[in-house]
Design a protein around this motif. Structure first.
Motif, PDB file in Angstrom:
ATOM      1  N   VAL A  22      -5.981 -11.819   6.419  1.00 46.12           N
ATOM      2  CA  VAL A  22      -5.221 -10.579   6.578  1.00 46.12           C
ATOM      3  C   VAL A  22      -5.611  -9.813   7.841  1.00 46.12           C
ATOM      4  O   VAL A  22      -4.797  -9.065   8.398  1.00 46.12           O
ATOM      5  N   ILE A  23      -6.837 -10.003   8.334  1.00 43.78           N
ATOM      6  CA  ILE A  23      -7.232  -9.265   9.536  1.00 43.78           C
ATOM      7  C   ILE A  23      -6.370  -9.632  10.738  1.00 43.78           C
ATOM      8  O   ILE A  23      -6.282  -8.862  11.700  1.00 43.78           O
ATOM      9  N   ASP A  24      -5.714 -10.787  10.684  1.00 46.29           N
ATOM     10  CA  ASP A  24      -4.819 -11.178  11.776  1.00 46.29           C
ATOM     11  C   ASP A  24      -3.609 -10.262  11.870  1.00 46.29           C
ATOM     12  O   ASP A  24      -2.907 -10.244  12.892  1.00 46.29           O
ATOM     13  N   TYR A  25      -3.344  -9.507  10.800  1.00 43.60           N
ATOM     14  CA  TYR A  25      -2.144  -8.675  10.739  1.00 43.60           C
ATOM     15  C   TYR A  25      -2.452  -7.180  10.651  1.00 43.60           C
ATOM     16  O   TYR A  25      -1.541  -6.381  10.428  1.00 43.60           O
ATOM     17  N   LEU A  26      -3.706  -6.805  10.848  1.00 47.29           N
ATOM     18  CA  LEU A  26      -4.061  -5.398  10.718  1.00 47.29           C
ATOM     19  C   LEU A  26      -3.323  -4.514  11.722  1.00 47.29           C
ATOM     20  O   LEU A  26      -3.040  -3.344  11.439  1.00 47.29           O
ATOM     21  N   HIS A  27      -2.979  -5.086  12.887  1.00 41.56           N
ATOM     22  CA  HIS A  27      -2.245  -4.296  13.880  1.00 41.56           C
ATOM     23  C   HIS A  27      -0.819  -3.978  13.413  1.00 41.56           C
ATOM     24  O   HIS A  27      -0.147  -3.126  14.010  1.00 41.56           O
ATOM     25  N   ARG A  28      -0.388  -4.646  12.345  1.00 44.77           N
ATOM     26  CA  ARG A  28       0.943  -4.390  11.781  1.00 44.77           C
ATOM     27  C   ARG A  28       0.847  -3.755  10.392  1.00 44.77           C
ATOM     28  O   ARG A  28       1.800  -3.814   9.621  1.00 44.77           O
ATOM     29  N   SER A  29      -0.288  -3.134  10.105  1.00 45.93           N
ATOM     30  CA  SER A  29      -0.484  -2.581   8.768  1.00 45.93           C
ATOM     31  C   SER A  29       0.520  -1.478   8.442  1.00 45.93           C
ATOM     32  O   SER A  29       0.946  -1.340   7.286  1.00 45.93           O
ATOM     33  N   ASP A  30       0.916  -0.694   9.447  1.00 48.19           N
ATOM     34  CA  ASP A  30       1.884   0.378   9.185  1.00 48.19           C
ATOM     35  C   ASP A  30       3.209  -0.184   8.665  1.00 48.19           C
ATOM     36  O   ASP A  30       3.860   0.419   7.801  1.00 48.19           O
ATOM     37  N   GLU A  31       3.600  -1.338   9.189  1.00 47.39           N
ATOM     38  CA  GLU A  31       4.833  -1.999   8.744  1.00 47.39           C
ATOM     39  C   GLU A  31       4.739  -2.382   7.266  1.00 47.39           C
ATOM     40  O   GLU A  31       5.662  -2.125   6.482  1.00 47.39           O
ATOM     41  N   ALA A  32       3.610  -2.962   6.887  1.00 45.12           N
ATOM     42  CA  ALA A  32       3.430  -3.387   5.509  1.00 45.12           C
ATOM     43  C   ALA A  32       3.372  -2.192   4.563  1.00 45.12           C
ATOM     44  O   ALA A  32       4.001  -2.197   3.495  1.00 45.12           O
ATOM     45  N   VAL A  33       2.606  -1.163   4.956  1.00 46.37           N
ATOM     46  CA  VAL A  33       2.480   0.016   4.093  1.00 46.37           C
ATOM     47  C   VAL A  33       3.829   0.692   3.918  1.00 46.37           C
ATOM     48  O   VAL A  33       4.172   1.162   2.822  1.00 46.37           O
ATOM     49  N   ALA A  34       4.632   0.725   4.977  1.00 48.06           N
ATOM     50  CA  ALA A  34       5.970   1.324   4.874  1.00 48.06           C
ATOM     51  C   ALA A  34       6.838   0.541   3.892  1.00 48.06           C
ATOM     52  O   ALA A  34       7.546   1.128   3.053  1.00 48.06           O
ATOM     53  N   ALA A  35       6.783  -0.784   3.971  1.00 48.14           N
ATOM     54  CA  ALA A  35       7.577  -1.622   3.077  1.00 48.14           C
ATOM     55  C   ALA A  35       7.112  -1.477   1.628  1.00 48.14           C
ATOM     56  O   ALA A  35       7.920  -1.389   0.700  1.00 48.14           O
ATOM     57  N   LEU A  36       5.792  -1.447   1.430  1.00 53.58           N
ATOM     58  CA  LEU A  36       5.249  -1.323   0.087  1.00 53.58           C
ATOM     59  C   LEU A  36       5.511   0.074  -0.486  1.00 53.58           C
ATOM     60  O   LEU A  36       5.799   0.222  -1.680  1.00 53.58           O
ATOM     61  N   SER A  37       5.432   1.098   0.364  1.00 55.20           N
ATOM     62  CA  SER A  37       5.718   2.462  -0.072  1.00 55.20           C
ATOM     63  C   SER A  37       7.168   2.590  -0.525  1.00 55.20           C
ATOM     64  O   SER A  37       7.467   3.225  -1.548  1.00 55.20           O
ATOM     65  N   SER A  38       8.076   1.975   0.247  1.00 54.73           N
ATOM     66  CA  SER A  38       9.488   2.001  -0.108  1.00 54.73           C
ATOM     67  C   SER A  38       9.720   1.320  -1.452  1.00 54.73           C
ATOM     68  O   SER A  38      10.467   1.823  -2.305  1.00 54.73           O
ATOM     69  N   ALA A  39       9.055   0.173  -1.651  1.00 53.87           N
ATOM     70  CA  ALA A  39       9.203  -0.549  -2.919  1.00 53.87           C
ATOM     71  C   ALA A  39       8.647   0.262  -4.081  1.00 53.87           C
ATOM     72  O   ALA A  39       9.216   0.269  -5.179  1.00 53.87           O
ATOM     73  N   LEU A  40       7.540   0.962  -3.834  1.00 56.48           N
ATOM     74  CA  LEU A  40       6.934   1.789  -4.876  1.00 56.48           C
ATOM     75  C   LEU A  40       7.862   2.942  -5.258  1.00 56.48           C
ATOM     76  O   LEU A  40       8.092   3.211  -6.442  1.00 56.48           O
ATOM     77  N   LYS A  41       8.426   3.603  -4.264  1.00 61.51           N
ATOM     78  CA  LYS A  41       9.327   4.737  -4.519  1.00 61.51           C
ATOM     79  C   LYS A  41      10.578   4.306  -5.279  1.00 61.51           C
ATOM     80  O   LYS A  41      11.119   5.064  -6.084  1.00 61.51           O
ATOM     81  N   LYS A  42      11.035   3.083  -5.020  1.00 60.07           N
ATOM     82  CA  LYS A  42      12.235   2.581  -5.679  1.00 60.07           C
ATOM     83  C   LYS A  42      11.947   1.973  -7.055  1.00 60.07           C
ATOM     84  O   LYS A  42      12.869   1.501  -7.732  1.00 60.07           O
ATOM     85  N   GLY A  43      10.669   1.969  -7.440  1.00 57.45           N
ATOM     86  CA  GLY A  43      10.303   1.425  -8.742  1.00 57.45           C
ATOM     87  C   GLY A  43      10.310  -0.086  -8.803  1.00 57.45           C
ATOM     88  O   GLY A  43      10.358  -0.666  -9.894  1.00 57.45           O
ATOM     89  N   LYS A  44      10.227  -0.741  -7.654  1.00 61.63           N
ATOM     90  CA  LYS A  44      10.277  -2.202  -7.620  1.00 61.63           C
ATOM     91  C   LYS A  44       8.895  -2.847  -7.789  1.00 61.63           C
ATOM     92  O   LYS A  44       8.797  -4.035  -8.075  1.00 61.63           O
ATOM     93  N   ILE A  45       7.839  -2.075  -7.562  1.00 63.45           N
ATOM     94  CA  ILE A  45       6.494  -2.563  -7.832  1.00 63.45           C
ATOM     95  C   ILE A  45       5.767  -1.531  -8.682  1.00 63.45           C
ATOM     96  O   ILE A  45       5.994  -0.330  -8.563  1.00 63.45           O
ATOM     97  N   ASP A  46       4.913  -2.035  -9.563  1.00 66.20           N
ATOM     98  CA  ASP A  46       4.157  -1.189 -10.481  1.00 66.20           C
ATOM     99  C   ASP A  46       2.679  -1.320 -10.141  1.00 66.20           C
ATOM    100  O   ASP A  46       2.120  -2.423 -10.199  1.00 66.20           O
ATOM    101  N   ILE A  47       2.051  -0.213  -9.751  1.00 64.99           N
ATOM    102  CA  ILE A  47       0.630  -0.276  -9.411  1.00 64.99           C
ATOM    103  C   ILE A  47      -0.235   0.518 -10.383  1.00 64.99           C
ATOM    104  O   ILE A  47      -1.457   0.529 -10.256  1.00 64.99           O
TER     105      ILE A  47
END
Length: 354
Positions: free
Chosen positions: A291-316
């Motif tokens: 995963v450290i190979d993609y840390l420079h793109r972490s904002d992209e992942a967090v944005a996608a995961l945040s969107s999924a969380l807000k839409k109720g598509k993932i349960d944490i």
């Protein structure tokens, strides 16, 4: 706010293990880890003092302490005897001489097994902006390395598309459960087959969205997996188990993402692939990633995961095992990873937020 301490406790690596790790803090010279207490340095300009609150427990930590590890073949420098055990964590600032970091701020990064630490404002640690309704430990799980591994493993390594099928091993773990949810509910996989280590875990993962959820400890598991993958699958997300059998279950031109091997971290026996020829015959792509190979793109992942969380598509809410522990119990809690003692992300909490 907590009083400013003068001393810090830390757990050091004392003896690099070869196989099973001794998780006891016995105080003798033969144990794997050693508890020490040290003076905290006075803060300089641009520095801040952080109180560790949450610690991440990750299988990869085991590889960092392996005896005779070759630094030239490791993605991070090995931890040497006498050094603090490395670990991601979330902490709270209790004193600061940094213009950008204020007392009370939450910070996450490589904090290590220590209760207090002094950090420079230029360190790789990042501010953790509280998310209403969620514990700050989310930055070690769904919005940390766990979530990033699931997201980039699916989108970049497997390149999973809507309508494709997927098998996930270690599906009840920190990464695996996020893979199941994101693949099924966000990408739109046609079928997700999840593999975990007990009937209870299998039932939990099925509630998260798996179409088929299997217990690899079942005496009928191999047949069950063959039946669940009839017609073969497009992709396999490997967390260190079942790879050999899955080489016979992936379609021609299919893809396998390998992100860990927890089943052999405490063993000197290497993984053996008897079905290796399937990689060639079926032109399968098997790709390891960190995963450290993609840390420079972490904002992209967090944005996608945040969107999924807000839409109720993932349960944490239930995708975390939080263990409140004394500082001296940190190694023992970490060891639960290798005993199947967690569902979702395993977090150690050693104190409370102010």
């Amino acid at each position: 706010m907590s009083a400013i301490p003068k001393l810090s406790k830390a757990i050091l690596l004392q003896n690099s293990p070869t196989e099973r790790t001794d998780l006891r803090l016995t105080g003798d010279s033969s144990s794997t880890f050693k508890l020490v207490e040290r003076d905290l340095p006075k803060l300089k300009d641009g520095q801040y003092l952080l109180k560790t609150v949450y610690l991440s427990n990750d299988p990869a930590q085991r590889t960092w302490i392996q005896k005779n590890a070759n630094p030239a073949r490791s993605y991070l420098p090995p931890i040497n005897p006498g050094e603090v055990m490395r670990a991601m964590g979330v902490g709270q600032v209790v004193a600061s001489k940094s213009s950008g970091i204020q007392v009370g701020d939450l910070v996450y990064g490589m904090l290590g097994w220590k209760d207090y630490g002094v950090f420079d404002e230029q360190s790789t640690s990042r501010s953790a902006i509280p998310i209403p309704g969620h514990s700050p430990s989310i930055f070690l799980g769904a919005f940390g390395g766990t979530g990033l591994t699931a997201y980039f493993g699916l989108t970049e390594i497997l390149k999973l598309q809507k309508g494709q099928s997927l098998v996930v091993s270690g599906a009840a773990g920190a990464v695996g459960n996020m893979v199941v949810q994101y693949a099924k509910h966000v990408i739109g996989a046609s079928k997700v087959v999840a593999i975990s280590g007990s009937d209870e875990k299998a039932a939990w993962v099925e509630k998260l969205g798996a179409d088929v959820s299997l217990n690899y400890k079942s005496s009928e598991f191999k047949k069950q997996l063959d039946d669940a993958t009839e017609g073969f699958v497009d992709a396999y997300f490997d967390n260190g188990e079942i790879l050999d059998q899955m080489l016979t279950r992936v379609k021609q031109g299919g893809r396998i993402a390998a992100c860990g091997a927890i089943s052999v971290y405490n063993s000197s026996e290497p993984t053996r692939l008897f079905n290796y020829m399937n990689l060639i015959t079926y032109r399968i792509t098997l790709q390891g990633f960190i995963v450290i190979d993609y840390l420079h793109r972490s904002d992209e992942a967090v944005a996608a995961l945040s969107s999924a969380l807000k839409k109720g598509k993932i349960d944490i809410q239930d995708a975390e095992t939080l263990v409140q522990a004394q500082f001296e119990e940190i190694p023992k809690t970490w060891g639960l990873l290798f005993e199947g003692g967690n569902t979702g992300k395993l977090i150690t909490q050693i104190t409370s937020l102010d």
